[in-house]
Write an enzyme that holds these catalytic residues in place. Structure first.
Site, PDB file in Angstrom:
ATOM      1  N   THR A 261      18.564  46.247  28.745  1.00 17.94           N
ATOM      2  CA  THR A 261      19.237  45.824  30.027  1.00 17.94           C
ATOM      3  C   THR A 261      20.417  44.582  30.081  1.00 17.94           C
ATOM      4  O   THR A 261      21.144  45.056  31.189  1.00 17.94           O
ATOM      5  CB  THR A 261      18.144  44.561  31.069  1.00 17.94           C
ATOM      6  OG1 THR A 261      17.404  44.605  30.545  1.00 17.94           O
ATOM      7  CG2 THR A 261      17.053  46.442  30.759  1.00 17.94           C
TER       8      THR A 261
ATOM      9  N   GLU B 129      25.334  32.310  33.693  1.00 18.00           N
ATOM     10  CA  GLU B 129      24.557  31.374  33.232  1.00 18.00           C
ATOM     11  C   GLU B 129      24.913  32.266  31.793  1.00 18.00           C
ATOM     12  O   GLU B 129      24.480  32.176  30.527  1.00 18.00           O
ATOM     13  CB  GLU B 129      23.138  32.063  33.026  1.00 18.00           C
ATOM     14  CG  GLU B 129      22.865  33.230  32.539  1.00 18.00           C
ATOM     15  CD  GLU B 129      21.593  33.880  32.483  1.00 18.00           C
ATOM     16  OE1 GLU B 129      21.149  34.278  31.691  1.00 18.00           O
ATOM     17  OE2 GLU B 129      20.232  33.686  33.695  1.00 18.00           O
TER      18      GLU B 129
ATOM     19  N   HIS C  76      17.748  41.658  43.495  1.00 27.35           N
ATOM     20  CA  HIS C  76      17.576  42.063  42.445  1.00 27.35           C
ATOM     21  C   HIS C  76      17.335  42.609  41.153  1.00 27.35           C
ATOM     22  O   HIS C  76      15.580  43.076  41.282  1.00 27.35           O
ATOM     23  CB  HIS C  76      17.344  40.506  41.512  1.00 27.35           C
ATOM     24  CG  HIS C  76      18.103  40.338  40.227  1.00 27.35           C
ATOM     25  ND1 HIS C  76      18.952  40.351  39.915  1.00 27.35           N
ATOM     26  CD2 HIS C  76      16.598  39.265  38.991  1.00 27.35           C
ATOM     27  CE1 HIS C  76      18.693  39.916  38.746  1.00 27.35           C
ATOM     28  NE2 HIS C  76      17.751  39.883  38.243  1.00 27.35           N
TER      29      HIS C  76
ATOM     30  N   THR D 278       7.249  37.436  33.664  1.00 22.41           N
ATOM     31  CA  THR D 278       8.481  37.581  33.912  1.00 22.41           C
ATOM     32  C   THR D 278       7.753  38.604  35.540  1.00 22.41           C
ATOM     33  O   THR D 278       9.124  38.548  36.547  1.00 22.41           O
ATOM     34  CB  THR D 278       9.204  38.150  33.440  1.00 22.41           C
ATOM     35  OG1 THR D 278       9.378  39.673  33.559  1.00 22.41           O
ATOM     36  CG2 THR D 278       9.532  37.269  31.878  1.00 22.41           C
TER      37      THR D 278
ATOM     38  N   CYS E 278      19.298  34.210  37.148  1.00 22.17           N
ATOM     39  CA  CYS E 278      20.425  34.914  37.712  1.00 22.17           C
ATOM     40  C   CYS E 278      20.605  34.937  39.232  1.00 22.17           C
ATOM     41  O   CYS E 278      21.240  36.126  40.061  1.00 22.17           O
ATOM     42  CB  CYS E 278      19.086  36.707  38.063  1.00 22.17           C
ATOM     43  SG  CYS E 278      19.189  37.358  35.816  1.00 22.17           S
TER      44      CYS E 278
END
Length: 350
Positions: free
Chosen positions: A156, A83, A239, A206, A115
């Site tokens: 992050t 991305e 993930h 999220t 992601c």
């Protein structure tokens, strides 16, 4: 009818390779600038001034070729999931293909799905090789992700990636895919509009409705369809936008953290976005034994997850030492302060 995704011929991994930039910034250094004292990770990777998603992809691809020990001209597809591609209109996969000597007889494309773009490329490569259209295909997941200055994503958002060369299962493949499963919903938890420099996100949104809903459903469905439980897996790689989320997902699914920690690198390199699970699995392959089974579950905002059951084969023993290991890159580090970090990431707008 089975929900599993299985090709007509079995597909395995004949080569893999990872790359993580050497620059690091500690979370406490970012916190010092913004007055924050609690952090989701310890430190994260930062790309050099001359590094981007393409250069990361090239390094990872070269390492994968070293392990595969095949002529790059045999690769019939190179698909890059990212991305953060350098060009809005111009494929990055073609540059990687040229750099490793794979052109011109191949397909190349850039994949996008936040992601999980890297595992989208893996899924496509499994289908491409599994259908018999090609004997070799390369899937790459790499990113140089960005976070708005002062936003919690800045702690992050990191850089790194990994490449996998897929081939028909044989004695030369070092691991093979038993099956896969994909799960998607329309969940607007994270986005970046055209011409915007930094992404936006739904904060707590999220978590439960996005990350955990997709990850848990994908993992559960794959295991149920295969008739497996967490006891049937030696490792699990989820993930990893931070350290907390994958460990929580593992607990919900019934995996002890000991099966997760070997592939959980976000605490020391950050979230490499499209590269996150691909880098995590590469770290596991660096230490796994023949016969070990790996649960591999990605997540991409928007939202969806790809889940794979991967079984390690005998060839891993002779192939893993043919290229630098993932932890070689993780342990190769040079710390920089926030000023240099801002320069590296183009955060100064003049």
């Amino acid at each position: 009818m089975s929900k599993l995704l299985k090709p007509k011929r079995e597909v395995g991994i004949i080569g893999y390779g990872a790359y993580v930039p050497m620059y690091r910034i500690k979370a406490e250094e970012i916190g010092r600038v913004w007055g924050v004292s609690s952090f989701p990770i310890q430190e994260k990777s930062v790309p050099g001034l001359d590094e981007d998603t393409i250069t990361i992809g090239i390094e990872a691809a070269r390492n994968a070729l070293k392990r595969a020990q095949i002529d790059p001209k045999l690769i019939r597809a190179i698909w890059l999931g990212t991305e953060s591609k350098p060009y809005a209109v111009k494929p990055s996969g073609t540059v990687i293909a040229e750099a490793i000597g794979a052109t011109p007889d191949l397909d190349a494309a850039d994949f996008e799905f936040a992601c999980k773009a890297g595992t989208e490329a893996i899924q496509a490569a499994i289908g491409f090789v599994g259908s018999g259209m090609a004997d070799y295909a390369m899937a790459i997941g790499a990113d140089t992700s960005q976070g708005r200055p002062g936003d919690h994503l800045e702690f992050t958002a990191a850089a790194g990636g990994a490449a996998y060369i897929l081939a028909p299962k044989s004695s030369e493949t070092l691991a093979y895919f038993e099956a896969s499963y994909s799960y998607v919903t329309d969940t607007p938890d994270f986005w970046r509009r055209q011409h915007e420099h930094y992404p936006r996100h739904g904060n707590r949104f999220t978590g439960e409705p996005a990350y955990f809903h997709q990850i848990i459903n994908a993992a559960k469905t794959l295991m149920e369809e295969l008739g497996y439980t967490p006891n049937d897996f030696d490792y699990a790689v989820f993930h990893q936008p931070n350290v907390k989320f994958p460990l929580t997902a593992a607990k919900i699914l019934g995996f002890p953290k000991e099966k997760v920690l070997p592939g959980l690198l976000s605490g020391i390199i950050g979230n490499t976005y499209s590269g996150a699970t691909l880098v995590g699995v590469s770290a596991v392959l660096d230490i796994a034994k023949p016969g070990d089974r790996i649960l591999w579950v990605s997540f991409g905002s928007g939202a969806g997850s790809d889940a794979f059951s991967l079984v390690v084969q005998d060839a891993i023993e002779e192939k893993r030492d043919l290229a630098p290991k993932t932890m070689d890159y993780v342990n190769r580090k040079k710390y920089i302060d926030y000023a240099l970090y801002a320069k590296h990431r183009g955060k100064y707008i003049l």
